[in-house]
Design an enzyme around this catalytic site. Structure first.
Site, PDB file in Angstrom:
ATOM      1  N   SER A 149       1.084   4.251   2.595  1.00 25.63           N
ATOM      2  CA  SER A 149       2.181   3.452   2.097  1.00 25.63           C
ATOM      3  C   SER A 149       3.269   4.455   2.111  1.00 25.63           C
ATOM      4  O   SER A 149       3.624   4.939   3.316  1.00 25.63           O
ATOM      5  CB  SER A 149       2.110   2.942   0.841  1.00 25.63           C
ATOM      6  OG  SER A 149       2.937   1.854   0.455  1.00 25.63           O
TER       7      SER A 149
ATOM      8  N   HIS B 125      -2.644  -4.652   1.249  1.00 23.10           N
ATOM      9  CA  HIS B 125      -2.356  -3.431   1.198  1.00 23.10           C
ATOM     10  C   HIS B 125      -3.351  -2.489   0.552  1.00 23.10           C
ATOM     11  O   HIS B 125      -3.312  -2.168  -0.415  1.00 23.10           O
ATOM     12  CB  HIS B 125      -0.912  -3.199   0.342  1.00 23.10           C
ATOM     13  CG  HIS B 125      -0.043  -2.256   0.567  1.00 23.10           C
ATOM     14  ND1 HIS B 125       0.594  -1.771   1.697  1.00 23.10           N
ATOM     15  CD2 HIS B 125       0.220  -1.105  -0.391  1.00 23.10           C
ATOM     16  CE1 HIS B 125       1.281  -0.915   1.663  1.00 23.10           C
ATOM     17  NE2 HIS B 125       1.004  -0.383   0.347  1.00 23.10           N
TER      18      HIS B 125
ATOM     19  N   ASP C  84      -1.330  -7.630   5.029  1.00 19.92           N
ATOM     20  CA  ASP C  84      -0.583  -6.759   4.094  1.00 19.92           C
ATOM     21  C   ASP C  84       0.775  -7.341   3.938  1.00 19.92           C
ATOM     22  O   ASP C  84       1.743  -7.403   4.864  1.00 19.92           O
ATOM     23  CB  ASP C  84      -0.335  -5.256   4.821  1.00 19.92           C
ATOM     24  CG  ASP C  84       0.249  -4.229   3.658  1.00 19.92           C
ATOM     25  OD1 ASP C  84       0.881  -4.893   2.812  1.00 19.92           O
ATOM     26  OD2 ASP C  84       0.149  -3.292   4.110  1.00 19.92           O
TER      27      ASP C  84
END
Length: 656
Positions: A207, A344, A313
């Site tokens: 991320s 995610h 995601d």
């Protein structure tokens, strides 16, 4: 864990000659000891855990970034926590570095268990989040955890992907390669040298952390040999907007406020103000966003890239991987990719044993130079069904070509056909912000007012989509503002990972497995996970959004004239999906996608000119493959089973 491949050690010619000459002067016992000290097994020829994690060197340094982001009159220093094996330095040997630069080490934690750094009384790290240090330090790597500017123990300001943040990580790579200065304390004058490393650095992170790896690689910094970005952003504009359509009802100022330290928050009002003023919710491209676009600098990337992303995601959407991957390919960057069915989620939590093994081999190859064959293996691993993976020699596969699909009116309003022939006529829908893509897909065969749907007949053979699609729409709005969504849907029963649930495709269990060595303060044991699945009647495989007001300039929206037709092309997120024989492929065009884009000021009705509306979709085999898969297909036959599909995407305030 599966048995690892045996491989030989590759070295440049000069190194090989030196190695042979050295071995000639060693007794057999001494030669064997040298191999063991290098962390190698004579049988397996891979880095092995021969060093003590318990006795590893744990130290903190503060690297000078050369910038004064907080305006206090002195250059900022970022905190760098180091865990490295003690034995190589004592033997006069240098080690490579695995580095995770993150804003989350103190505020929020890392990984599925939200681990934070902890420290002893001397300020040296006791627990480093995740398994990287536990696993790789005994194998002859150093692990470095960097607190990005303005976070945790670092000076400066958190500017969310901007100059200060990127430089705070790049400066550490420079220090590891002898080009930057570091200090043993935050304010003192005693310097610290990275004389224990050979400078070969690999960055990793999920991320935001992976985003920084992308950003630093895009500077072309020397010494950065590889990056492993997981669910990472490639352009911050595309995190907050989709062609002018706003997402998440917030901007980068909120993220900065979420992660910055109290000290930096007090000093960094000017930076925080810029994050508001230069990131207007109009969706206009500004200099702030241009600074945070790493795709345009992909030609600077010298590091290899091992990219991992969830195809579902909805936080960092796969547009980020698609545009980054394509830019890296154009510039000849060595690449590898994993694509999962998850949202995610870190691969440690959806394919743990294979992930650790593969990452180990990747770092051995890229940072230690071992010719273990990983660079000759298939480029892509793709999850077709929960825990069922296939490989692709290259990605997208050779023979992938774009086919132009055309919508056509059907017997009922909003229920049309999809094929290769140009359509005629018009169809209309009215934006309903209370509905989204899963609602539309579930009603693909119904004449509902909030969407226009177009469906093939049941496929007579499998059809594989691979890459990024584009949908061109000509629409006439009834209001001065309008948002558009286009989605591709696999219509038919399946079992998939439940990406819309809170775990985004996984369930966390209570049992633990261990990956590396532990100390009293840093366990290498983590909670196991299992796939969380859903029985569905349809699966959204790709989506894209836009503000119709950006029809002429994607960087600036303008008011629309009601009753006037506008043509715009929407970029859909990258995917790799097989629509199986018996299923149907659908294109849906609608307005607000609930919880994924913010609604416009009004709720317009839009009329589509089907003769000027099309979808360009990358199929393995191109238009010919589509024609073969739809040849002789029966008229649309709705699936009559009880399957409901996934729920509304789990929506909270999203952070990367």
């Amino acid at each position: 864990m599966s048995t690892r491949m045996r491989f030989t050690i590759w070295r440049p010619l000069a190194t090989a000659v030196i190695t042979l000459l050295t071995a000639a002067f060693l007794t057999p016992t001494a030669a064997h000891s040298a191999s063991d000290a290098a962390g190698l097994s004579g049988a397996a020829r891979e880095s092995r855990p021969v060093y003590s994690y318990q006795n590893a060197v744990r130290e903190a340094v503060w690297v000078d970034t050369g910038l004064d982001g907080d305006g206090d009159g002195r250059t900022d220093r970022v905190a760098v926590d180091v865990v490295r094996p003690r034995e190589p330095a004592a033997q006069g040997r240098k080690v490579p570095v695995i580095m995770d630069a993150s804003p989350y080490y103190s505020c929020c934690g890392r990984g599925n268990e939200s681990q934070r750094k902890t420290y002893d009384a001397a300020g040296n790290v006791v627990r480093m989040p995740l398994f990287y240090d536990n696993y790789f330090v005994p194998r002859g790597y150093a692990f470095v955890g960097v607190d990005l500017s303005g976070t945790s123990r670092s000076d400066g300001c958190e500017d969310v992907g901007g100059r200060y943040e990127v430089q705070s990580a790049k400066a550490v790579v420079d220090w590891l390669n002898g080009r930057a200065r570091a200090y043993t304390t935050r304010t003192g004058s005693a310097t610290a040298k990275a004389d224990w490393t050979n400078g070969r650095t690999g960055m990793i992170g999920k991320s935001w952390d992976g985003t920084i790896a992308n950003a630093v690689a895009a500077t072309g910094v020397r010494g950065l040999k590889t990056i492993v970005p997981i669910s990472a952003i490639s352009s911050w504009y595309d995190y907050y907007f989709a062609q002018g359509a706003p997402l998440y009802d917030s901007g980068p100022d909120r993220l900065a406020d979420y992660v910055d330290s109290p000290e930096s928050h007090a000093k960094c009002t000017a930076v925080q103000r810029r994050l508001v003023d230069e990131a207007p919710r109009t969706g206009d491209l500004t200099s702030l966003w241009a600074e945070r676009d790493y795709v345009k600098n992909a030609h600077h990337v010298k590091a290899s890239v091992f990219l991992v992303h969830g195809l579902q995601d909805l936080n960092v959407r796969t547009k980020h991987l698609g545009q980054w991957w394509d830019a890296l390919a154009r510039n000849g960057v060595e690449r590898k990719i994993w694509l999962s069915q998850t949202g995610h989620v870190d691969p440690f939590d959806f394919r743990r044993a294979t992930w650790v093994e593969t990452l180990h081999r990747w770092f051995d190859h890229e940072l230690l130079g071992y010719d273990n064959g990983i660079d000759r293996e298939p480029m892509a691993d793709i999850e077709r069904h929960p825990d069922q993976w296939v490989t692709s020699k290259v990605w997208p596969p050779k023979g992938t070509r774009t086919a132009t699909l055309r919508p056509a009116v059907g017997a009922r309003p909003g229920v049309g056909a999809l094929g290769l022939r140009k359509g005629t006529g018009t169809t209309a829908f009215t934006d309903d912000p209370g509905l989204g893509e899963t609602d539309w897909a579930a009603q693909i065969d119904a004449s509902t007012p909030e969407k226009a749907g177009f469906v093939t007949g049941a496929l007579t053979r499998d059809l594989r989509l691979s890459g990024s699609s584009k949908v061109t729409v000509t629409a006439t709005p009834t209001t001065a503002t309008a948002h558009l969504t286009a989605v591709l849907v696999d219509v038919g029963p399946d079992v998939i990972r439940d990406y819309a649930a809170s775990g985004e495709g996984i369930t966390t269990l209570t049992d633990r497995t261990c990956w590396g060595e532990s100390t009293a303060g840093d366990s290498a044991c983590f909670k196991e996970t299992t796939a969380r699945t859903a029985d569905v009647g349809q699966t959204v495989v790709s989506r894209g959004w836009a503000d119709l007001g950006t029809y002429a300039d994607p960087g600036k929206g303008v008011p629309l004239t009601p009753g006037k037709a506008y043509t715009i092309t929407l970029d859909l997120a990258a995917t790799d999906h097989v629509v199986p024989a018996g299923h149907r492929l659908a294109l849906i065009v609608a307005g607000t996608d609930k919880d994924l884009i913010d609604p416009p000021a009004d709720s317009p009705t839009l009329t589509l000119d089907l003769s000027r509306t099309s979808a360009r979709v990358p199929f393995v085999g191109g238009a010919d493959a589509f024609a073969r898969a739809t040849f002789g297909s029966a008229a649309r036959t709705p699936y009559a089973g009880p399957l409901d599909g996934v729920g509304t995407p789990h929506h909270t305030y999203r952070i990367p």
